[in-house]
Design an enzyme around this catalytic site. Structure first.
Site, PDB file in Angstrom:
ATOM      1  N   CYS A 179      26.247  89.670  34.536  1.00 52.49           N
ATOM      2  CA  CYS A 179      27.651  90.055  34.746  1.00 52.49           C
ATOM      3  C   CYS A 179      28.292  90.498  33.431  1.00 52.49           C
ATOM      4  CB  CYS A 179      28.443  88.908  35.352  1.00 52.49           C
ATOM      5  SG  CYS A 179      27.815  88.343  36.942  1.00 52.49           S
ATOM      6  N   ASP A 180      27.971  89.800  32.364  1.00 48.58           N
ATOM      7  CA  ASP A 180      28.464  90.154  31.040  1.00 48.58           C
ATOM      8  C   ASP A 180      28.027  91.574  30.691  1.00 48.58           C
ATOM      9  OD1 ASP A 180      27.794  90.432  28.028  1.00 48.58           O
ATOM     10  OD2 ASP A 180      29.098  88.685  28.019  1.00 48.58           O
TER      11      ASP A 180
END
Length: 171
Positions: free
Chosen positions: A63-64
């Site tokens: 997600c980062d």
């Protein structure tokens, strides 16, 4: 409505809650929270082309990476395209993460309160109370022009396809 067999997490099957959305349909409304706890809905971005990135948690490597990539891509896009990243992370955690990661072009929004986005877009994971990974592109008339549900939650979305759909929606 529950749907099984569409996604896995590290190979383990999960259940999605909510109706699936389809290309060409009006994008469902939702109510999520901005980092300052103010509500945001689909109409908050009326007249804009939206890339909506649905992620389980900003505090994971996949997600980062996705949010950083969309932030980088946003610098080259028209101001008429807005990129929203929606997760169930608390708004305070999202704000802290954005500050630490230097995210200044993507708008992070929290679905933790009601799972409104998750259930309206069929992205709520029953077993984890997280959102599935996917991306939606909504045109200026709030019509869905691109959808992607990632089958394995730990895989990435197709960034290029989403960006091209958003650029095409501007025409």
């Amino acid at each position: 409505m529950e749907r099984s067999g569409l996604i896995t997490f590290q190979g383990n099957p999960l259940t999605l809650v909510g109706n699936s959305v389809k290309l060409g349909e009006k994008a469902p409304d939702f109510t999520v929270l901005a980092n300052d706890l103010s509500p945001r809905t689909l109409d908050s971005y009326k007249g804009k082309v939206l890339i909506i990135s649905s992620v389980p948690s900003l505090d994971t490597s996949v997600c980062d990476t996705a949010t950083r990539q969309f932030n980088k891509d946003a610098a080259c896009l028209s101001d008429d395209i807005k990129i929203l990243t929606i997760s169930v992370d608390l708004p305070f955690a999202q704000a802290r993460w954005c500050g630490a990661a230097g995210i200044d072009k993507v708008v992070t929004l929290s679905d933790h309160k009601d799972l409104s986005f998750g259930t309206n877009y069929g992205m709520a994971i029953k077993e984890l109370r997280l959102l599935a990974r996917g991306v939606f592109v909504v045109d200026r008339n709030q019509k869905l022009v691109y959808t992607e549900l990632v089958n394995e939650v730990t895989d990435q979305v197709n960034f290029n396809a989403a960006l091209e759909a958003a650029k095409k929606a501007l025409a």
